[in-house]
Design a protein around this motif. Sequence first.
Motif, PDB file in Angstrom:
ATOM      1  N   THR A  38      35.150  28.192  15.241  1.00  0.00           N
ATOM      2  CA  THR A  38      34.067  28.955  14.610  1.00  0.00           C
ATOM      3  C   THR A  38      32.687  28.452  15.015  1.00  0.00           C
ATOM      4  O   THR A  38      31.698  29.172  14.835  1.00  0.00           O
ATOM      5  CB  THR A  38      34.199  28.877  13.076  1.00  0.00           C
ATOM      6  OG1 THR A  38      34.277  27.507  12.685  1.00  0.00           O
ATOM      7  CG2 THR A  38      35.438  29.609  12.617  1.00  0.00           C
ATOM      8  N   GLU A  39      32.600  27.232  15.548  1.00  0.00           N
ATOM      9  CA  GLU A  39      31.301  26.674  15.922  1.00  0.00           C
ATOM     10  C   GLU A  39      31.167  26.428  17.418  1.00  0.00           C
ATOM     11  O   GLU A  39      30.102  26.655  17.994  1.00  0.00           O
ATOM     12  CB  GLU A  39      31.068  25.349  15.190  1.00  0.00           C
ATOM     13  CG  GLU A  39      31.043  25.472  13.676  1.00  0.00           C
ATOM     14  CD  GLU A  39      30.969  24.114  13.005  1.00  0.00           C
ATOM     15  OE1 GLU A  39      30.429  23.176  13.615  1.00  0.00           O
ATOM     16  OE2 GLU A  39      31.466  23.982  11.873  1.00  0.00           O
ATOM     17  N   LEU A  40      32.245  25.951  18.069  1.00  0.00           N
ATOM     18  CA  LEU A  40      32.140  25.498  19.459  1.00  0.00           C
ATOM     19  C   LEU A  40      33.085  26.237  20.407  1.00  0.00           C
ATOM     20  O   LEU A  40      33.429  25.698  21.461  1.00  0.00           O
ATOM     21  CB  LEU A  40      32.442  23.980  19.531  1.00  0.00           C
ATOM     22  CG  LEU A  40      31.585  23.062  18.661  1.00  0.00           C
ATOM     23  CD1 LEU A  40      32.007  21.622  18.861  1.00  0.00           C
ATOM     24  CD2 LEU A  40      30.111  23.230  19.007  1.00  0.00           C
ATOM     25  N   VAL A  41      33.509  27.422  20.072  1.00  0.00           N
ATOM     26  CA  VAL A  41      34.427  28.230  20.891  1.00  0.00           C
ATOM     27  C   VAL A  41      35.780  27.525  20.992  1.00  0.00           C
ATOM     28  O   VAL A  41      36.750  27.927  20.376  1.00  0.00           O
ATOM     29  CB  VAL A  41      33.854  28.517  22.297  1.00  0.00           C
ATOM     30  CG1 VAL A  41      34.809  29.424  23.077  1.00  0.00           C
ATOM     31  CG2 VAL A  41      32.475  29.130  22.204  1.00  0.00           C
ATOM     32  N   ALA A  42      35.873  26.468  21.797  1.00  0.00           N
ATOM     33  CA  ALA A  42      37.085  25.639  21.852  1.00  0.00           C
ATOM     34  C   ALA A  42      36.710  24.173  22.028  1.00  0.00           C
ATOM     35  O   ALA A  42      37.570  23.343  22.309  1.00  0.00           O
ATOM     36  CB  ALA A  42      38.010  26.098  22.975  1.00  0.00           C
ATOM     37  N   GLY A  43      35.420  23.869  21.927  1.00  0.00           N
ATOM     38  CA  GLY A  43      34.995  22.472  22.040  1.00  0.00           C
ATOM     39  C   GLY A  43      35.100  21.943  23.451  1.00  0.00           C
ATOM     40  O   GLY A  43      34.791  22.644  24.423  1.00  0.00           O
ATOM     41  N   TYR A  44      35.557  20.707  23.566  1.00  0.00           N
ATOM     42  CA  TYR A  44      35.518  20.001  24.847  1.00  0.00           C
ATOM     43  C   TYR A  44      36.391  20.632  25.927  1.00  0.00           C
ATOM     44  O   TYR A  44      36.219  20.349  27.108  1.00  0.00           O
ATOM     45  CB  TYR A  44      35.907  18.530  24.652  1.00  0.00           C
ATOM     46  CG  TYR A  44      37.241  18.328  23.983  1.00  0.00           C
ATOM     47  CD1 TYR A  44      38.417  18.271  24.719  1.00  0.00           C
ATOM     48  CD2 TYR A  44      37.334  18.171  22.605  1.00  0.00           C
ATOM     49  CE1 TYR A  44      39.640  18.083  24.112  1.00  0.00           C
ATOM     50  CE2 TYR A  44      38.550  17.969  21.988  1.00  0.00           C
ATOM     51  CZ  TYR A  44      39.699  17.929  22.741  1.00  0.00           C
ATOM     52  OH  TYR A  44      40.902  17.738  22.130  1.00  0.00           O
ATOM     53  N   HIS A  45      37.372  21.455  25.576  1.00  0.00           N
ATOM     54  CA  HIS A  45      38.195  22.078  26.627  1.00  0.00           C
ATOM     55  C   HIS A  45      37.908  23.568  26.797  1.00  0.00           C
ATOM     56  O   HIS A  45      38.759  24.330  27.266  1.00  0.00           O
ATOM     57  CB  HIS A  45      39.695  21.854  26.371  1.00  0.00           C
ATOM     58  CG  HIS A  45      40.165  22.228  24.982  1.00  0.00           C
ATOM     59  ND1 HIS A  45      40.151  23.515  24.530  1.00  0.00           N
ATOM     60  CD2 HIS A  45      40.656  21.475  23.981  1.00  0.00           C
ATOM     61  CE1 HIS A  45      40.641  23.557  23.306  1.00  0.00           C
ATOM     62  NE2 HIS A  45      40.945  22.310  22.937  1.00  0.00           N
ATOM     63  N   THR A  46      36.689  23.980  26.460  1.00  0.00           N
ATOM     64  CA  THR A  46      36.312  25.388  26.612  1.00  0.00           C
ATOM     65  C   THR A  46      36.419  25.846  28.060  1.00  0.00           C
ATOM     66  O   THR A  46      36.873  26.968  28.343  1.00  0.00           O
ATOM     67  CB  THR A  46      34.869  25.606  26.107  1.00  0.00           C
ATOM     68  OG1 THR A  46      34.811  25.264  24.728  1.00  0.00           O
ATOM     69  CG2 THR A  46      34.438  27.048  26.299  1.00  0.00           C
ATOM     70  N   GLU A  47      36.003  25.009  29.013  1.00  0.00           N
ATOM     71  CA  GLU A  47      35.953  25.407  30.425  1.00  0.00           C
ATOM     72  C   GLU A  47      37.258  25.155  31.165  1.00  0.00           C
ATOM     73  O   GLU A  47      37.314  25.303  32.388  1.00  0.00           O
ATOM     74  CB  GLU A  47      34.829  24.640  31.131  1.00  0.00           C
ATOM     75  CG  GLU A  47      33.445  24.820  30.525  1.00  0.00           C
ATOM     76  CD  GLU A  47      32.896  26.222  30.744  1.00  0.00           C
ATOM     77  OE1 GLU A  47      33.441  26.939  31.608  1.00  0.00           O
ATOM     78  OE2 GLU A  47      31.939  26.599  30.051  1.00  0.00           O
ATOM     79  N   TYR A  48      38.320  24.779  30.458  1.00  0.00           N
ATOM     80  CA  TYR A  48      39.575  24.421  31.135  1.00  0.00           C
ATOM     81  C   TYR A  48      40.591  25.547  31.029  1.00  0.00           C
ATOM     82  O   TYR A  48      40.590  26.338  30.079  1.00  0.00           O
ATOM     83  CB  TYR A  48      40.160  23.149  30.521  1.00  0.00           C
ATOM     84  CG  TYR A  48      39.455  21.886  30.958  1.00  0.00           C
ATOM     85  CD1 TYR A  48      39.890  21.164  32.059  1.00  0.00           C
ATOM     86  CD2 TYR A  48      38.331  21.436  30.275  1.00  0.00           C
ATOM     87  CE1 TYR A  48      39.234  20.020  32.473  1.00  0.00           C
ATOM     88  CE2 TYR A  48      37.665  20.292  30.673  1.00  0.00           C
ATOM     89  CZ  TYR A  48      38.122  19.592  31.774  1.00  0.00           C
ATOM     90  OH  TYR A  48      37.472  18.454  32.182  1.00  0.00           O
ATOM     91  N   SER A  49      41.481  25.594  32.013  1.00  0.00           N
ATOM     92  CA  SER A  49      42.544  26.593  32.034  1.00  0.00           C
ATOM     93  C   SER A  49      43.785  25.983  32.678  1.00  0.00           C
ATOM     94  O   SER A  49      43.766  24.845  33.150  1.00  0.00           O
ATOM     95  CB  SER A  49      42.100  27.837  32.832  1.00  0.00           C
ATOM     96  OG  SER A  49      41.832  27.477  34.188  1.00  0.00           O
ATOM     97  N   SER A  50      44.856  26.753  32.670  1.00  0.00           N
ATOM     98  CA  SER A  50      46.099  26.369  33.334  1.00  0.00           C
ATOM     99  C   SER A  50      46.613  25.001  32.862  1.00  0.00           C
ATOM    100  O   SER A  50      46.521  24.672  31.683  1.00  0.00           O
ATOM    101  CB  SER A  50      45.894  26.388  34.856  1.00  0.00           C
ATOM    102  OG  SER A  50      47.118  26.193  35.533  1.00  0.00           O
ATOM    103  N   MET A  51      47.135  24.180  33.783  1.00  0.00           N
ATOM    104  CA  MET A  51      47.768  22.926  33.401  1.00  0.00           C
ATOM    105  C   MET A  51      46.773  21.902  32.896  1.00  0.00           C
ATOM    106  O   MET A  51      47.138  21.006  32.122  1.00  0.00           O
ATOM    107  CB  MET A  51      48.551  22.339  34.584  1.00  0.00           C
ATOM    108  CG  MET A  51      49.932  22.927  34.759  1.00  0.00           C
ATOM    109  SD  MET A  51      50.965  22.844  33.269  1.00  0.00           S
ATOM    110  CE  MET A  51      51.133  21.075  33.057  1.00  0.00           C
ATOM    111  N   LYS A  52      45.513  21.984  33.287  1.00  0.00           N
ATOM    112  CA  LYS A  52      44.526  21.035  32.755  1.00  0.00           C
ATOM    113  C   LYS A  52      44.322  21.276  31.256  1.00  0.00           C
ATOM    114  O   LYS A  52      44.223  20.326  30.477  1.00  0.00           O
ATOM    115  CB  LYS A  52      43.211  21.158  33.523  1.00  0.00           C
ATOM    116  CG  LYS A  52      43.311  20.686  34.983  1.00  0.00           C
ATOM    117  CD  LYS A  52      41.953  20.463  35.591  1.00  0.00           C
ATOM    118  CE  LYS A  52      41.207  21.760  35.847  1.00  0.00           C
ATOM    119  NZ  LYS A  52      41.868  22.600  36.858  1.00  0.00           N
TER     120      LYS A  52
END
Length: 403
Positions: A273-287
């Motif tokens: 609700t505040e940070l989208v997904a926080g520290y892993h917002t820019e990550y995808s796939s296996m990362k």
Amino acid sequence: MGSFLDSINLAYLIASAVKIVFFSFLVILPMVAYSVYAERRVSAIIQDRVGPNRTGIPLTLFGGKKDIPLAGLIQPLADGLKFLLKEDFTPSHVKKFYYWLAPTLVMVPALLTAVVIPFGSELDLSWLTKFGVEGAWVHQPVALVIADLNIGPLFTFAIASLGVYGIVLAGWSSNSKYPFLGGVRSSSQMISYEIALGLSIVPVLMILGDLNLSEIARYQDKNGWLLLPFWGEGLSFGRFVLLIPIAISFVIFVISMFAETNRAPFDLPECETELVAGYHTEYSSMKFALFFMGEYAAMIIGSGLAVTLFLGGWSIPFGGLIEQWTGIQLTYHEGATPWWLGLLHIGSFLIKVVGFIIFFIWVRWTLPRFRYDQLMKLGWLVFFELALANVFLTAVLMLWFRI
């Protein structure tokens, strides 16, 4: 060649390799996968939904008329396959080396802390001689802990604290404001609650006088669990009075573990609700999957540590009393543990850990998220002082009752 195979060093290497493969790859990783499945199913029950219940054996792919759903138990395998096949997208604006390094720094410490947690008593391998297996190593009981260190809790806290570096690196290297805020929140949160977490187990170590987790589990197997001291040797009024500081330590430890693993209601580093997904917002796939697996692995290891310190580890509840009444061996006797009892102890440990995981899940979908100022206030102004006072209380009670 025979003398080489009989050497204790080779036996130690073989036993260590088997324990690593068994506990890390056949226990921890499947538990991580099915903890996600359990989270989705339990949350569905709490929210009056169905949850994943369709993914099963796809017989229609092989010409069958109908798939076998198996209550959705194959869902974790489908999710893992999805992560493997999904495009591994790296944004152009990130600091690539640290961006790639961060997920590993989250996952590896969570797995490393598992090496000091005893998941059973011992296994007697002498029964292998019936199948023609010979050698001195066959007659050596195998301790069911990968690394039987004399500083188990200190090792666990030291390695687990490294996980915050992965989260901070993920937030910084993403070059995005929401991940950066999540990384900063996580670092301050972990620093705040690591102090209370470490102080919470000091009364336990004072009472037991040992830092070896295997010895702590054996003591509780013989004398009753710290939170259930109703059987064993040395029963006294003083032991029951010590339940007061032990209960306080347990509450502080469990709540601090929620904060250390970024689980709700302390999931401020990744709150949607505040940070989208926080520290892993820019990550995808296996990362992204590594971040996910690291969180659940840390939750499982934290549950295993709580079980070992407060709930007897691998010991069977009321095992000493049942053994006295029936004459059936259920407690650990050095060098005399039959193979079936070793397996029973493993099952006892895993059942307790699964119970803790269900508790983690239930809390997440029951309690609302804390505000950040409430989170910091609880860590610094409540738990820190309470844990210090609890250490002093334990010392006074031990001196008073000559324990």
